[in-house]
Design a protein around this motif. Structure first.
Motif, PDB file in Angstrom:
ATOM      1  N   UNK A 262      33.530 123.656  97.563  1.00 20.89           N
ATOM      2  CA  UNK A 262      34.339 123.408  96.374  1.00 20.89           C
ATOM      3  C   UNK A 262      34.973 124.713  95.874  1.00 20.89           C
ATOM      4  N   UNK A 263      36.250 124.664  95.581  1.00 23.24           N
ATOM      5  CA  UNK A 263      36.914 125.783  94.928  1.00 23.24           C
ATOM      6  C   UNK A 263      37.229 126.988  95.780  1.00 23.24           C
ATOM      7  N   UNK A 264      37.073 126.901  97.107  1.00 16.17           N
ATOM      8  CA  UNK A 264      37.248 128.083  97.955  1.00 16.17           C
ATOM      9  C   UNK A 264      38.499 128.039  98.820  1.00 16.17           C
ATOM     10  N   UNK A 265      39.348 127.040  98.642  1.00 11.54           N
ATOM     11  CA  UNK A 265      40.563 126.927  99.438  1.00 11.54           C
ATOM     12  C   UNK A 265      41.598 127.983  99.032  1.00 11.54           C
ATOM     13  N   UNK A 266      42.526 128.308  99.940  1.00 14.43           N
ATOM     14  CA  UNK A 266      43.667 129.142  99.532  1.00 14.43           C
ATOM     15  C   UNK A 266      44.503 128.419  98.477  1.00 14.43           C
ATOM     16  N   UNK A 267      45.281 129.190  97.730  1.00 16.93           N
ATOM     17  CA  UNK A 267      46.182 128.576  96.761  1.00 16.93           C
ATOM     18  C   UNK A 267      47.310 127.839  97.490  1.00 16.93           C
ATOM     19  N   UNK A 268      47.985 126.969  96.762  1.00 16.03           N
ATOM     20  CA  UNK A 268      49.133 126.281  97.339  1.00 16.03           C
ATOM     21  C   UNK A 268      50.223 127.290  97.707  1.00 16.03           C
TER      22      UNK A 268
END
Length: 284
Positions: A262-268
């Motif tokens: 959760x919450x660790x993806x790259x930004x758009x």
């Protein structure tokens, strides 16, 4: 709000096929810096009140969410809904109909597994089910890992639970039109989840996006746990091509099973319209 926002708008709790409660997910999201969060259980909105209360207790902004199973060109496609009225009767009844038949399907899956020597799989899978209405392949996979039949859930799906394997039983889900309209008529936004996961030809994928937009769909997951960096770029282009807003979500199910926390993806990527920009009035 801008593209540079730690929004996680796709995850699952014990209310469907996740292993954590809505409260534990909210705490985990907050600890990972999530600023805007949505719980998107499969075909079920029974956990949303708990999720909203937990998000607010953690100081996070929140959107209502769900992930609806759809049959399109003989494949299962997932449509995420965000920012809808969770008390809408048409949405609730539609989801109830979509959940129907899961028990019968699960018992057929168990029969198929029994024929290759895996006994009592239905009863075993039920031990992992938080909501019996939503028993799924994931619950069978966890049982097979527990018994040592496979080393992890990926191996279970590969050997037993995909088309042509002993435990696979197809299910007829909602239509694309139904799912999109349940969401939009309840005031929400419909979003195609993790499009790179589907085994469509280029023409079939074009048909999916064209029909989706024609029914009122407005968004696509660009940055999600099952997409590669190259696929972020591909579906950023698709969003621009079809005039769709872009979403971001980990598709987190379990600390032990999920590839993306959760919450660790790259930004758009830049140059896109984030879904939260269009849903600002629906954020709680």
């Amino acid at each position: 709000m801008t593209n540079i926002l730690n929004a996680d708008l796709h995850c699952h709790s014990v209310v469907s096929d996740g292993t954590l409660t809505p409260e534990a997910l909210a705490e985990r999201a907050k600890s990972n810096g999530v600023e805007l969060w949505a719980l998107t259980d499969h075909d079920e909105i029974g956990g949303l009140q708990r999720a909203r209360d937990a998000a607010h207790a953690q100081g996070m902004r929140y959107l209502t969410g769900v992930e609806i199973s759809v049959t399109f060109l003989h494949q299962t496609v997932h449509i995420v809904g965000l920012g809808f009225d969770a008390d809408n009767d048409d949405l609730r009844l539609g989801l109830q109909r979509t959940r129907g038949g899961r028990k019968e399907r699960a018992m057929e899956m168990s029969d198929g597994l029994a024929k290759v020597g895996i006994k009592d799989a239905f009863e075993g899978a039920l031990k992992f089910v938080g909501n019996p209405e939503l028993i799924s392949r994931t619950h069978f996979a966890r049982f097979l890992v527990e018994t040592g039949a496979c080393k992890d859930t990926n191996e279970v799906f590969r050997k037993y639970l995909t088309e042509g394997k002993p435990g696979y039983v197809p299910h007829r889900w909602a239509t694309l039109k139904d799912a999109v309209q349940w969401i939009t008529q309840a005031g929400g936004m419909a979003i195609i989840a993790h499009p790179a996961r589907y085994k469509f030809s280029p023409n079939e994928e074009f048909a999916l996006f064209t029909e989706f937009k024609g029914h009122g769909g407005q968004g696509v997951e660009v940055v999600t746990g099952s997409h590669s960096a190259a696929e972020y770029v591909t579906y950023a282009g698709t969003a621009k091509e079809f005039g769709l807003a872009a979403s971001r979500g980990s598709d987190f199910h379990s600390p032990l099973e999920s590839h993306t926390e959760l919450g660790t993806l790259p930004y758009l990527p830049g140059g896109l319209t984030p879904v939260w920009e269009l849903l600002s009035a629906r954020i709680q």
